[in-house]
Enzyme design. Sequence first.
Site, short mmCIF file in Angstrom:
data_model
loop_
_atom_site.label_atom_id
_atom_site.label_comp_id
_atom_site.label_asym_id
_atom_site.label_seq_id
_atom_site.Cartn_x
_atom_site.Cartn_y
_atom_site.Cartn_z
CB CYS A 228 -0.99 -0.03 1.16
SG CYS A 228 -2.33 1.19 0.98
CG HIS B 70 -3.95 -3.35 2.91
ND1 HIS B 70 -2.92 -3.02 3.77
CD2 HIS B 70 -4.48 -2.18 2.49
CE1 HIS B 70 -2.83 -1.70 3.87
NE2 HIS B 70 -3.76 -1.16 3.10
CD GLU C 119 -1.45 -5.83 5.07
OE1 GLU C 119 -1.22 -4.64 5.37
OE2 GLU C 119 -1.55 -6.22 3.88
#
Length: 248
Positions: free
Chosen positions: A119, A220, A222
């Site tokens: 990001c 993202h 994650e």
Amino acid sequence: MPASGARSLAVVEATRFRGHDPAYHAYVQLLVGSVIAEAEAQAWRVNRLAADEGRELLLARTEAADAVVIVGGEDIAPRFYGGSTGYPHESRHLEVADDAQLALVHRSIERGVPLLGICRGLQIVNVALGGTLLQDLGDHAGHVNRGVPIPEVLTTHPVLLEEGSLAQRLLGGSVVDVRSAHHQAVDVVGEGLVVTGRAPDGHVEAIEHRDAPVLAVQWHPEDRLAPAGQLAALLGALSAVPAAAVAA
């Protein structure tokens, strides 16, 4: 837990503390925690660092790192890419952190240290190499949800990956679903970088360096709702460059 002889991974965020916005702070902890947990599962010895402590300290603390991850966070101060302030949805700026992370990108590339940007991390890589940013994509661009609680700001959309790119090889397909929450994107691409992923609207979602082991994604991986295995695959690329190949 990683073994005592494990390779060192620096996970670098803009700041560790966001007392002005407890909800955002709490969500960032979840995202960064996911990166750390997966890295440790891959036997990395993780060193979590805050760039707002300054360039000199960040470079010293990452001197011996075998690889680097730069995670998400606030907008980069426009002065670093020739932009102006006053744009829609402008966040606070952490110029000390920006300066430190930009310097870290330069050194990583010079030394051949593997680097993954997530990001904001993608934008830092681009700006470090002379690129610029689109400062706001508009409320209806589909890259972030507006007017919802922080845990719901991420949205799902597809990304089209270039055939033969590192991102495509790692993620195993030409089209992947991703979780994103960004209102800015790459405009002019930095020197030495190649765009290897785009959203259907054309905005840049993945970049790679032509010569250095650098991969960055605008989304993202994650996030808890990201496709299974996506974060593991991207982090796994950091192990592809043997420690002996990294310049001292």
